[in-house]
Design a protein around this motif. Sequence first.
Motif, PDB file in Angstrom:
ATOM      1  N   UNK A 144      38.487  18.346  18.005  1.00 52.46           N
ATOM      2  CA  UNK A 144      38.489  16.898  18.208  1.00 52.46           C
ATOM      3  C   UNK A 144      39.907  16.318  18.231  1.00 52.46           C
ATOM      4  N   UNK A 145      40.886  17.138  18.622  1.00 54.18           N
ATOM      5  CA  UNK A 145      42.279  16.666  18.612  1.00 54.18           C
ATOM      6  C   UNK A 145      42.468  15.451  19.513  1.00 54.18           C
ATOM      7  N   UNK A 146      41.959  15.533  20.745  1.00 47.41           N
ATOM      8  CA  UNK A 146      42.158  14.432  21.695  1.00 47.41           C
ATOM      9  C   UNK A 146      41.450  13.168  21.229  1.00 47.41           C
ATOM     10  N   UNK A 147      40.256  13.314  20.674  1.00 48.59           N
ATOM     11  CA  UNK A 147      39.527  12.137  20.191  1.00 48.59           C
ATOM     12  C   UNK A 147      40.260  11.482  19.033  1.00 48.59           C
ATOM     13  N   UNK A 148      40.841  12.285  18.138  1.00 50.95           N
ATOM     14  CA  UNK A 148      41.584  11.709  17.014  1.00 50.95           C
ATOM     15  C   UNK A 148      42.838  10.995  17.497  1.00 50.95           C
ATOM     16  N   UNK A 149      43.499  11.531  18.540  1.00 50.39           N
ATOM     17  CA  UNK A 149      44.698  10.876  19.067  1.00 50.39           C
ATOM     18  C   UNK A 149      44.371   9.505  19.644  1.00 50.39           C
ATOM     19  N   UNK A 150      43.165   9.331  20.142  1.00 48.31           N
ATOM     20  CA  UNK A 150      42.785   8.031  20.709  1.00 48.31           C
ATOM     21  C   UNK A 150      42.810   6.929  19.667  1.00 48.31           C
TER      22      UNK A 150
ATOM     23  N   UNK B 264      26.923  -1.934  12.405  1.00 47.14           N
ATOM     24  CA  UNK B 264      28.286  -2.117  11.934  1.00 47.14           C
ATOM     25  C   UNK B 264      29.192  -2.821  12.915  1.00 47.14           C
ATOM     26  N   UNK B 265      28.987  -2.644  14.236  1.00 47.53           N
ATOM     27  CA  UNK B 265      29.904  -3.265  15.198  1.00 47.53           C
ATOM     28  C   UNK B 265      29.362  -4.575  15.764  1.00 47.53           C
ATOM     29  N   UNK B 266      28.109  -4.900  15.520  1.00 52.00           N
ATOM     30  CA  UNK B 266      27.541  -6.101  16.126  1.00 52.00           C
ATOM     31  C   UNK B 266      28.203  -7.381  15.628  1.00 52.00           C
ATOM     32  N   UNK B 267      28.748  -7.345  14.428  1.00 52.32           N
ATOM     33  CA  UNK B 267      29.356  -8.552  13.863  1.00 52.32           C
ATOM     34  C   UNK B 267      30.819  -8.722  14.240  1.00 52.32           C
ATOM     35  N   UNK B 268      31.405  -7.741  14.934  1.00 56.38           N
ATOM     36  CA  UNK B 268      32.842  -7.816  15.227  1.00 56.38           C
ATOM     37  C   UNK B 268      33.141  -7.861  16.719  1.00 56.38           C
ATOM     38  N   UNK B 269      32.160  -7.739  17.592  1.00 60.89           N
ATOM     39  CA  UNK B 269      32.391  -7.790  19.036  1.00 60.89           C
ATOM     40  C   UNK B 269      31.492  -8.841  19.660  1.00 60.89           C
ATOM     41  N   UNK B 270      31.844  -9.235  20.872  1.00 57.07           N
ATOM     42  CA  UNK B 270      31.045 -10.199  21.634  1.00 57.07           C
ATOM     43  C   UNK B 270      30.250  -9.466  22.713  1.00 57.07           C
TER      44      UNK B 270
ATOM     45  N   UNK C 240      33.868   3.665  18.834  1.00 56.61           N
ATOM     46  CA  UNK C 240      32.884   4.703  18.534  1.00 56.61           C
ATOM     47  C   UNK C 240      33.503   5.794  17.661  1.00 56.61           C
ATOM     48  N   UNK C 241      34.700   6.244  18.011  1.00 55.20           N
ATOM     49  CA  UNK C 241      35.355   7.301  17.238  1.00 55.20           C
ATOM     50  C   UNK C 241      35.644   6.825  15.821  1.00 55.20           C
ATOM     51  N   UNK C 242      36.103   5.589  15.685  1.00 56.30           N
ATOM     52  CA  UNK C 242      36.373   5.050  14.351  1.00 56.30           C
ATOM     53  C   UNK C 242      35.096   4.983  13.519  1.00 56.30           C
ATOM     54  N   UNK C 243      33.995   4.595  14.146  1.00 56.63           N
ATOM     55  CA  UNK C 243      32.730   4.556  13.426  1.00 56.63           C
ATOM     56  C   UNK C 243      32.269   5.934  12.986  1.00 56.63           C
TER      57      UNK C 243
ATOM     58  N   UNK D 271      31.682   7.229   9.180  1.00 59.12           N
ATOM     59  CA  UNK D 271      30.423   7.845   8.758  1.00 59.12           C
ATOM     60  C   UNK D 271      30.659   9.195   8.091  1.00 59.12           C
ATOM     61  N   UNK D 272      31.556   9.994   8.651  1.00 56.80           N
ATOM     62  CA  UNK D 272      31.788  11.336   8.129  1.00 56.80           C
ATOM     63  C   UNK D 272      32.423  11.333   6.743  1.00 56.80           C
ATOM     64  N   UNK D 273      33.031  10.222   6.337  1.00 59.97           N
ATOM     65  CA  UNK D 273      33.712  10.171   5.044  1.00 59.97           C
ATOM     66  C   UNK D 273      33.058   9.180   4.083  1.00 59.97           C
ATOM     67  N   UNK D 274      31.846   8.775   4.374  1.00 62.79           N
ATOM     68  CA  UNK D 274      31.119   7.842   3.513  1.00 62.79           C
ATOM     69  C   UNK D 274      29.964   8.567   2.839  1.00 62.79           C
ATOM     70  N   UNK D 275      29.696   8.240   1.595  1.00 65.18           N
ATOM     71  CA  UNK D 275      28.584   8.855   0.864  1.00 65.18           C
ATOM     72  C   UNK D 275      27.281   8.580   1.604  1.00 65.18           C
TER      73      UNK D 275
END
Length: 700
Positions: free
Chosen positions: A331-337, A403-409, A440-443, A447-451
Amino acid sequence: MTIIQKNDVFEYEKRTYRILSVEPDSIVWFELEQSRAWPTVIKRSNLVELVMAGEAHRVDDSFVAPIILEPSDKHLARRDNAYETIKDIVEHPFFYDTQVRIELSNDAKSIHGTTDKVINKRLKRYWTFGQSKNALYPKYAESGAAGKPRTFTNKRSGRPRKNCTGSTAISTEDVRRLYRRAIEAQYFKSKTTFSFAYRQFKLLYMSLHRNSLESEIPTEAQMRHFYKTQYQSIDKAINRVSPIEYRKDVRALVGTATAQAHGPGARYEVDATTADVYLVSDDDPNRVIGRPTLYILIDVFSRMVAGFYIGFEAPSYQTVLNALVSAAMPKDDSLKEVGETNTELWPVSGLPEVLLADKGSEFFGKQSNNLLDTFTIHVENAPAYRGDAKGIVERFFGTWQNGFKNVVDGVVTPSRLKKAGERDYRLDANVPISEFRRLMIAGILSHNHTIIQSYNHTSISRSYDRDKDIPDTLPMTPIDLWNWGTQNRSGALKSIDKIQLIAGLLPKSKATTSALGLCLFGVYYEIKSLQNEGAFLRQNFSELAKDYVVAYDPLCLNTIYVFVNGQSKVVQATIHKRSRQFIDMRVEEVKERQKIQKGIKAAVEQDSDTALARIEENKILLATQLQKSQSNAPKITGSSKISAISDSKKQAQKDEHLRKYGTLIFDDDKSNVGIENDEFEQDFHNPTVSSLIKKQSKDA
């Protein structure tokens, strides 16, 4: 040696006996389910012989004394009083002797003031239920014949009517049949309300009893009482909801998805959804391009997101291929994004052992067979309309989108009637596809680091169910579970080259060779390695294969993957400049464009054939006329014709110039040669053209 113990139950000659007492040489047993039975004595050796011969054998005890969970003091007192009446009998060493039992029974009657019938009933119940005091506990719970229908002939059941007239409606057997018919036909099959089903019962009742009064018709409460007593909860659940809804939302949960995954990569769930947001173009923020398609692959054991795809193609095998490639690659390229360089934040790469997908078109037919045969990935298809079969990935979609519905239009609102003057949410769209991908990548990283949170669904709390060997100190986050699983569980992930993976999953076809390169679907491709080997030489000089097996992406034909060296090696081929008109096109678009061009060509050829036929007709007519005029011309010899060619050519040049300019420039008078040359110099400034005309003038 056969061990015989007190309270054992044996079957002999299709009768069951309970062992009441065991002595060194004798056994006292009591026949169950026999109202006139009394304890009898047999030799122990006889029972052993019967068991050894197979004529008698031990069976399960079906008469067990009740366990009182919440005993009542009053009921305990009744139990103890009942036991006191038979205590001297059952505790006597010769209780099985009839004479001793009679004498002790007479004493009990005089002391406790009871009867032989009561004492005998208590004795047999005590012996039947394993010689336990609880066998004498009052059975009020069994009184009243609960659940059994009553038969009334001259009075109705239940409480009397208070707010309506009449009290003579009776639920007879005929009425019960009408109840059942209305409930099963309307309330169950048609899924109507119970009140509607009762009104249908009322119509049936009045059609059979035309002269009945309103007060003689059973009430809705009577019908509800029948429904509650005659139908179990499972009957109500199965009949009131559809089979799909029952299996998805109502049935008991008898398993867990995590128990099927022994470690990371053992089992992936994949699913697609349409995002609840409208996106805009990266090039033009005023151009709304619609809602994207999301594909997610998630590891069942750790809940780590293994791969994803964002695009505007409809869910299909070709689009899910992009998600599979994403899961298999680092996932190197995705993380660079998103500006990250630490690959440990998302250390997932490889293919799983089992892939659970929808019952859709993505993995049906040869595609799923290809995954199994080439990469040993077993594809399982969930039943139709059973999103709960892939509950982990379905839950991720819901959590991430919330999670993203409250921050985008441009977020899709629930289906409802639009209020007057309300703005269309599609007009507020302002998120480019590139930004949405980073979102999407940030989400996913979040998710991967949340209990792993527990959540309630239909009043059931669900959370991660850990195995016994997972340490209690291990945080229940996907990244920690993944790292622990890769170190302590058997490895299930399979690494593979990206090109090999893509070529193995894409559909296959044959491409032919020509001087322009490989040709697939009428599109030409160039490949340097084969070109250097002479695969595309002209005039049959090439000694390599005339066709190759290639893998192609039906969504874009810019690149194909060629299998060479006996299909053991895969190389890429790019589209040829000659076929640049087909860049970024799908297979369907290429074929449609070729079809249009072939149609235009056929129409033009049809028209040109007609014109050519007319021209050829005129040529034949002209040739005929020339032959006739030639036959009428004066006859001269062949040598004269050949010797006059030079003079005839000069005369033709003079005639041509007279027709064009009205004067002659090729005159025999040499005095004007200089003037002519000057004129040519003035008229032609191009040295090449000027020199050419001077040479012609000189030759003339």
